[in-house]
Design a protein around this motif. Sequence first.
Motif, PDB file in Angstrom:
ATOM      1  N   ARG A   1     -21.388 -72.496 -28.732  1.00  0.00           N
ATOM      2  CA  ARG A   1     -21.308 -71.043 -28.766  1.00  0.00           C
ATOM      3  C   ARG A   1     -19.895 -70.612 -29.110  1.00  0.00           C
ATOM      4  O   ARG A   1     -18.933 -71.297 -28.769  1.00  0.00           O
ATOM      5  N   VAL A   2     -19.799 -69.466 -29.752  1.00  0.00           N
ATOM      6  CA  VAL A   2     -18.491 -68.858 -29.963  1.00  0.00           C
ATOM      7  C   VAL A   2     -18.151 -68.048 -28.720  1.00  0.00           C
ATOM      8  O   VAL A   2     -18.955 -67.248 -28.259  1.00  0.00           O
ATOM      9  N   MET A   3     -16.982 -68.314 -28.173  1.00  0.00           N
ATOM     10  CA  MET A   3     -16.601 -67.621 -26.950  1.00  0.00           C
ATOM     11  C   MET A   3     -15.637 -66.482 -27.284  1.00  0.00           C
ATOM     12  O   MET A   3     -14.729 -66.653 -28.094  1.00  0.00           O
ATOM     13  N   LEU A   4     -15.838 -65.357 -26.671  1.00  0.00           N
ATOM     14  CA  LEU A   4     -14.925 -64.235 -26.864  1.00  0.00           C
ATOM     15  C   LEU A   4     -13.953 -64.168 -25.696  1.00  0.00           C
ATOM     16  O   LEU A   4     -14.367 -64.194 -24.546  1.00  0.00           O
ATOM     17  N   LEU A   5     -12.679 -64.083 -26.002  1.00  0.00           N
ATOM     18  CA  LEU A   5     -11.681 -64.048 -24.937  1.00  0.00           C
ATOM     19  C   LEU A   5     -10.778 -62.840 -25.149  1.00  0.00           C
ATOM     20  O   LEU A   5     -10.230 -62.647 -26.234  1.00  0.00           O
ATOM     21  N   ASN A   6     -10.645 -62.050 -24.110  1.00  0.00           N
ATOM     22  CA  ASN A   6      -9.722 -60.915 -24.175  1.00  0.00           C
ATOM     23  C   ASN A   6      -8.349 -61.367 -23.733  1.00  0.00           C
ATOM     24  O   ASN A   6      -8.170 -61.784 -22.593  1.00  0.00           O
TER      25      ASN A   6
ATOM     26  N   ASP B   1      -9.344 -60.017 -33.258  1.00  0.00           N
ATOM     27  CA  ASP B   1      -9.294 -58.584 -33.465  1.00  0.00           C
ATOM     28  C   ASP B   1      -8.118 -58.066 -32.645  1.00  0.00           C
ATOM     29  O   ASP B   1      -8.012 -58.353 -31.450  1.00  0.00           O
ATOM     30  N   ILE B   2      -7.230 -57.327 -33.295  1.00  0.00           N
ATOM     31  CA  ILE B   2      -6.013 -56.902 -32.614  1.00  0.00           C
ATOM     32  C   ILE B   2      -6.082 -55.409 -32.353  1.00  0.00           C
ATOM     33  O   ILE B   2      -6.353 -54.620 -33.255  1.00  0.00           O
TER      34      ILE B   2
ATOM     35  N   ARG C   1      -3.787 -55.920 -27.013  1.00  0.00           N
ATOM     36  CA  ARG C   1      -4.997 -56.655 -26.669  1.00  0.00           C
ATOM     37  C   ARG C   1      -5.447 -57.428 -27.894  1.00  0.00           C
ATOM     38  O   ARG C   1      -5.608 -56.854 -28.974  1.00  0.00           O
TER      39      ARG C   1
ATOM     40  N   PRO D   1     -18.161 -53.307 -28.946  1.00  0.00           N
ATOM     41  CA  PRO D   1     -17.423 -54.572 -29.000  1.00  0.00           C
ATOM     42  C   PRO D   1     -17.092 -54.909 -30.439  1.00  0.00           C
ATOM     43  O   PRO D   1     -17.840 -54.563 -31.353  1.00  0.00           O
TER      44      PRO D   1
END
Lengths: 459, 177
Positions: A24-29, A56-57, A42, A3
Amino acid sequence: MNPPTFPSIPVETTPSVPGTLTQRVMLLNMGPSHPAMHGVIRIVLALDGERVEDADIEIGYLHRAFEKECEVVGWGQAFPYTDRLNYVSPLINNVCYAMGVEKLLDIHPTERCAYIRVIISEISRITDHLTCIAACAMEMGAMTPFIYLMKAREYLYELVEELTGARLTVSYVRVGGVKADLPAGWLERLDKALDLVAIEMEEVDRLLTRNRIFIDRTKNVGKVSSDVAWSLGFTGPVLRSTGRARDLRKDEPYLVYDRLDFDVPVGTVGDNYDRYLVRMEEMRQSTRLIRQAIRQIPGGAVQVDAAGHPLTGAQMVDAAKMGMTADLLLRTVRPDPTLEGTDKTSAHRVNAPDKTTVLPPKEDTYGNIEGLMNHFMLIMEGEGIKPPPGEIYIANEAANGELGFYMVSDGSGRAYRVHCRPPCYYLMQGMDRMIKGDMIADVIATFGTINMIAGELDR
Amino acid sequence: MTNGDSSYPVTERLRARCGDGVIECHAHRGDETIVVRADCYHQAVQFLHDDPECDFDFLSDLTAVDRWKLRQSPRFEIILHLYSSRRNARIRLKTRAQDDAAPTVDSIVDVYPAANWPEREVWDMFGVRFAGHPNLKRILMYEEFVGHPLRKDYPVNKRQPLVEERHIPDDRAGMMF
């Protein structure tokens, strides 16, 4: 795959004090294929609420091995691949690739051909910007501008279709020239189409430019400073929106741009709104360029030689198939997009006279053995265009910025190496900086104004 | 394409700076080219960027060529296309990665941030490593891809094994939703 890591963000801040919420820091795809973004890409977003903390690209979802394929086919056979690099302005890609091979060969297109290339490049710039603004407005919820701009694009696509026989997969430009001369009356129709496009553009201008919602969604969003943009290799409208007037048509003029009068619009702060304004103004400037080119283009419109019994391309092929070739020498062919109708009366005007690189007129291909052999040798694998060993870099101002080709020839019939410098590769590299600190909904708007084209990004 | 002014003084200045690190220079079809030794590469790039006479402030392109079929050694060549906005001039700088088995050159991301993705692409496509790159991972191909497709000894019709379905992490520690 590991990741992506965002070292700067604390993963979890847990104030275990009773009665408070855990942050919290949320990760979104986002993507690879997201309904609100055009193209496959993505973006992994680290979100603090709705605010983008980091991004992140990830690219490569549309990689078609363009560069490897160019090493497999002959120099002239790579044109269909270049069409598919930027599929909303394929003619510019054609032109740039052809200019690269011509630089390797050290041949020069005719003057009329240079004007035709300028005209088709500027048409492509308009269709590209129209698509970009239309898609961007639609992604922000504005449907009407999308329909108006698609209508405007249609006027130009019809002309492209008439000229090349296709709307997107054009393959119109050739090494040393173009496929065929302009059809009769095409320039007049182009002139009228530009009027119609301008009407639609004014409509959209009235709908968007002072629209409160549009301004709120775009102003001060996706900002990038001039220095950051320059250091990251940005070019084109995105760079110009930051206030830097870099335009290859002005700085390093190619074709006949030095004879034409136009302005380079620049923005001030480099936000999404500036990019929208720059693109709108660039379309007006392109219209200006096309109008000047129409006035200056030498040779006039193609008039079929009445004395030579003109026949259509299809009729000529049928005659040749039945062996009736003696008569063909006396006749001329009407340029016909279904057949590669470079005919005898116009071939010399739009193609360089170099027989080792340029296909002969169709009357010769079908009408005499020398022409047939000439054509055959150029098409045959490994026998076609053979540039002397060497390397070149060619760049031109595509709709999105500097489109470059680095070409290496080893003297054989195939490219030793072709590298494409796509403008949006460098833009996407800097996108994470442009969306950091903005809201998640702004990612869509910023992505829209960058105008990523997956075909040229991934190649 | 036009060159604003002749780049030969650039070669002379670079030679004065890097000595015999400058291996060769030539101009084909008006493109000025300088080839430097790999151990002087970073220094040369830094010099071309910083020196007020050269002032190449823009990296237009970075790529590589596999010279295996030309039977030239060293095998991998890194090509930089630099542009100076003040002088409106371009130059091509090349260097050759020394070890053919494990080619490595210095990363220039610290000089030109624009080199980040192109260097990743060269690693991905040619397998040339960049020492000091902040995030050297594949960019166009997927992680499980075997080999480097733009190498000349990579067959164009080679097949890759199917990879297992990969779990795309929604989050890092099961925190989301």
